[in-house]
Design a protein around this motif. Sequence first.
Motif, PDB file in Angstrom:
ATOM      1  N   TYR A 253      25.792  33.566   6.399  1.00 20.72           N
ATOM      2  CA  TYR A 253      26.106  34.813   6.046  1.00 20.72           C
ATOM      3  C   TYR A 253      27.264  34.433   4.695  1.00 20.72           C
ATOM      4  N   GLU A 254      28.189  33.408   5.395  1.00 23.36           N
ATOM      5  CA  GLU A 254      29.677  33.313   4.726  1.00 23.36           C
ATOM      6  C   GLU A 254      29.242  32.464   3.233  1.00 23.36           C
ATOM      7  N   TRP A 255      28.536  31.367   3.418  1.00 24.29           N
ATOM      8  CA  TRP A 255      28.419  30.414   2.352  1.00 24.29           C
ATOM      9  C   TRP A 255      27.108  30.299   1.953  1.00 24.29           C
ATOM     10  N   ILE A 256      26.009  31.254   2.191  1.00 25.99           N
ATOM     11  CA  ILE A 256      24.786  31.266   1.263  1.00 25.99           C
ATOM     12  C   ILE A 256      24.676  32.637   1.095  1.00 25.99           C
ATOM     13  N   VAL A 257      24.390  33.641   1.885  1.00 27.61           N
ATOM     14  CA  VAL A 257      24.140  34.989   1.650  1.00 27.61           C
ATOM     15  C   VAL A 257      25.107  35.687   0.667  1.00 27.61           C
ATOM     16  N   LYS A 258      26.408  35.380   1.301  1.00 31.13           N
ATOM     17  CA  LYS A 258      27.523  36.562   0.256  1.00 31.13           C
ATOM     18  C   LYS A 258      27.623  35.669  -1.107  1.00 31.13           C
ATOM     19  N   PRO A 259      27.669  34.420  -1.318  1.00 29.69           N
ATOM     20  CA  PRO A 259      27.720  34.003  -2.675  1.00 29.69           C
ATOM     21  C   PRO A 259      26.375  34.201  -3.366  1.00 29.69           C
ATOM     22  N   TRP A 260      25.106  34.161  -2.645  1.00 28.78           N
ATOM     23  CA  TRP A 260      24.015  34.421  -3.496  1.00 28.78           C
ATOM     24  C   TRP A 260      24.032  35.996  -3.954  1.00 28.78           C
ATOM     25  N   LYS A 261      24.344  36.701  -3.191  1.00 27.61           N
ATOM     26  CA  LYS A 261      24.372  38.259  -3.407  1.00 27.61           C
ATOM     27  C   LYS A 261      25.414  38.413  -4.542  1.00 27.61           C
ATOM     28  N   ALA A 262      26.402  37.562  -4.481  1.00 28.48           N
ATOM     29  CA  ALA A 262      27.517  37.829  -5.572  1.00 28.48           C
ATOM     30  C   ALA A 262      26.949  37.129  -6.881  1.00 28.48           C
ATOM     31  N   GLY A 263      26.112  36.350  -7.137  1.00 30.40           N
ATOM     32  CA  GLY A 263      25.540  35.935  -8.335  1.00 30.40           C
ATOM     33  C   GLY A 263      26.170  34.527  -8.291  1.00 30.40           C
ATOM     34  N   LYS A 264      26.851  34.012  -7.325  1.00 25.84           N
ATOM     35  CA  LYS A 264      27.660  32.498  -7.559  1.00 25.84           C
ATOM     36  C   LYS A 264      26.463  31.414  -8.022  1.00 25.84           C
ATOM     37  N   PHE A 265      25.364  31.738  -7.440  1.00 22.83           N
ATOM     38  CA  PHE A 265      24.303  30.543  -7.599  1.00 22.83           C
ATOM     39  C   PHE A 265      23.596  30.485  -9.142  1.00 22.83           C
ATOM     40  N   LYS A 266      23.830  31.600  -9.775  1.00 19.47           N
ATOM     41  CA  LYS A 266      22.977  31.741 -11.091  1.00 19.47           C
ATOM     42  C   LYS A 266      23.866  30.525 -12.120  1.00 19.47           C
ATOM     43  N   LYS A 267      22.633  30.024 -12.909  1.00 21.94           N
ATOM     44  CA  LYS A 267      23.079  29.204 -13.876  1.00 21.94           C
ATOM     45  C   LYS A 267      24.166  29.903 -14.883  1.00 21.94           C
ATOM     46  N   GLY A 268      25.219  28.976 -14.983  1.00 24.80           N
ATOM     47  CA  GLY A 268      26.533  29.384 -15.885  1.00 24.80           C
ATOM     48  C   GLY A 268      27.586  30.286 -15.011  1.00 24.80           C
ATOM     49  N   ALA A 269      27.415  30.625 -13.689  1.00 24.48           N
ATOM     50  CA  ALA A 269      28.280  31.182 -13.163  1.00 24.48           C
ATOM     51  C   ALA A 269      29.435  30.253 -12.603  1.00 24.48           C
ATOM     52  N   HIS A 270      30.627  30.860 -12.721  1.00 27.19           N
ATOM     53  CA  HIS A 270      31.966  30.226 -12.513  1.00 27.19           C
ATOM     54  C   HIS A 270      32.053  29.421 -10.865  1.00 27.19           C
ATOM     55  N   GLY A 271      32.067  28.250 -10.973  1.00 30.36           N
ATOM     56  CA  GLY A 271      32.271  27.722  -9.603  1.00 30.36           C
ATOM     57  C   GLY A 271      30.913  27.485  -8.850  1.00 30.36           C
ATOM     58  N   ARG A 272      30.032  27.539  -9.745  1.00 30.07           N
ATOM     59  CA  ARG A 272      28.490  27.369  -9.396  1.00 30.07           C
ATOM     60  C   ARG A 272      28.341  26.076  -8.480  1.00 30.07           C
ATOM     61  N   LYS A 273      28.675  25.033  -9.004  1.00 30.21           N
ATOM     62  CA  LYS A 273      28.547  23.733  -8.285  1.00 30.21           C
ATOM     63  C   LYS A 273      29.096  23.584  -6.920  1.00 30.21           C
ATOM     64  N   PHE A 274      30.150  24.010  -6.847  1.00 32.75           N
ATOM     65  CA  PHE A 274      31.150  23.980  -5.866  1.00 32.75           C
ATOM     66  C   PHE A 274      30.534  24.893  -4.508  1.00 32.75           C
ATOM     67  N   ALA A 275      30.032  26.266  -5.109  1.00 32.83           N
ATOM     68  CA  ALA A 275      29.359  27.231  -4.275  1.00 32.83           C
ATOM     69  C   ALA A 275      27.999  26.521  -3.644  1.00 32.83           C
ATOM     70  N   LEU A 276      27.230  26.001  -4.428  1.00 34.81           N
ATOM     71  CA  LEU A 276      25.918  25.223  -3.973  1.00 34.81           C
ATOM     72  C   LEU A 276      26.079  24.070  -3.241  1.00 34.81           C
ATOM     73  N   VAL A 277      27.218  23.297  -3.448  1.00 36.79           N
ATOM     74  CA  VAL A 277      27.601  22.261  -2.278  1.00 36.79           C
ATOM     75  C   VAL A 277      27.923  22.831  -1.110  1.00 36.79           C
ATOM     76  N   LYS A 278      28.625  23.860  -1.006  1.00 34.52           N
ATOM     77  CA  LYS A 278      29.276  24.255   0.223  1.00 34.52           C
ATOM     78  C   LYS A 278      27.869  25.191   0.955  1.00 34.52           C
ATOM     79  N   ALA A 279      27.070  25.712   0.088  1.00 38.73           N
ATOM     80  CA  ALA A 279      25.720  26.672   0.462  1.00 38.73           C
ATOM     81  C   ALA A 279      24.798  25.297   1.267  1.00 38.73           C
ATOM     82  N   ALA A 280      24.811  24.036   0.662  1.00 37.76           N
ATOM     83  CA  ALA A 280      24.167  23.060   1.045  1.00 37.76           C
ATOM     84  C   ALA A 280      24.745  22.611   2.571  1.00 37.76           C
ATOM     85  N   LEU A 281      25.834  22.417   2.606  1.00 38.59           N
ATOM     86  CA  LEU A 281      26.752  21.945   3.895  1.00 38.59           C
ATOM     87  C   LEU A 281      26.284  23.102   5.028  1.00 38.59           C
ATOM     88  N   ALA A 282      26.310  24.438   4.460  1.00 36.77           N
ATOM     89  CA  ALA A 282      26.065  25.401   5.591  1.00 36.77           C
ATOM     90  C   ALA A 282      24.598  25.329   5.877  1.00 36.77           C
TER      91      ALA A 282
END
Length: 197
Positions: A82-111
């Motif tokens: 929920y914390e590192w995959i679902v919340k950022p996904w729903k907030a649009g942080k995984f979309k191309k061009g989103a601010h902090g996308r790479k960091f969010a994706l790395v955290k999501a992969a670890l999670a």
Amino acid sequence: MPVPIRRLFVALTLCCALVAGATACGGATRNGARQDTVTSAAATEAAVAAAATPSPSTSVEKQKFAKTRFVANAGLAAGATYEWIVKPWKAGKFKKGAHGRKFALVKAALAGAFAYNRLKAATKNAKADPTLSKALAPLTAGINSLKSLPSKLRKGDSTDKTAGSFDDVINKVKEAGKSAGAEVKNKVPSAGQLSGG
């Protein structure tokens, strides 16, 4: 500076008393044979270690521990998802061009890797409880399908589908736990737990 003879005599007497006391306590006789203190000390340590290690003695206790461990592991998986995959996904942080996308994706992969690891542990815990095992059996394939998804998250491939898969499996595990009397609540893991797996 000379030391008075009286002090030397007292020190020598104390040393002799300590040595004599230690020697006298070195062994006890039992039926005419000397008992080795090292052996008895080792036996005492083993008895204390055995008493300190909790081990369930009945199947009811084993099932209770299995449910407790299941709830802990599934809760950590749910919290990380929920914390590192679902919340950022729903907030649009995984979309191309989103601010902090790479960091969010790395955290999501670890999670994702952490959640998969904890879900596998929860599945193993559930096997000790017949009701929980039966409730979780249909979800085994779904849990196994999560194994390859963290790398997809890290690369940014089909993030909507991947995040949705994690969310779906976690919700099904929570439902299965609740139906078996082991309600799972989200528990967000620490950064150390997340990186340690």
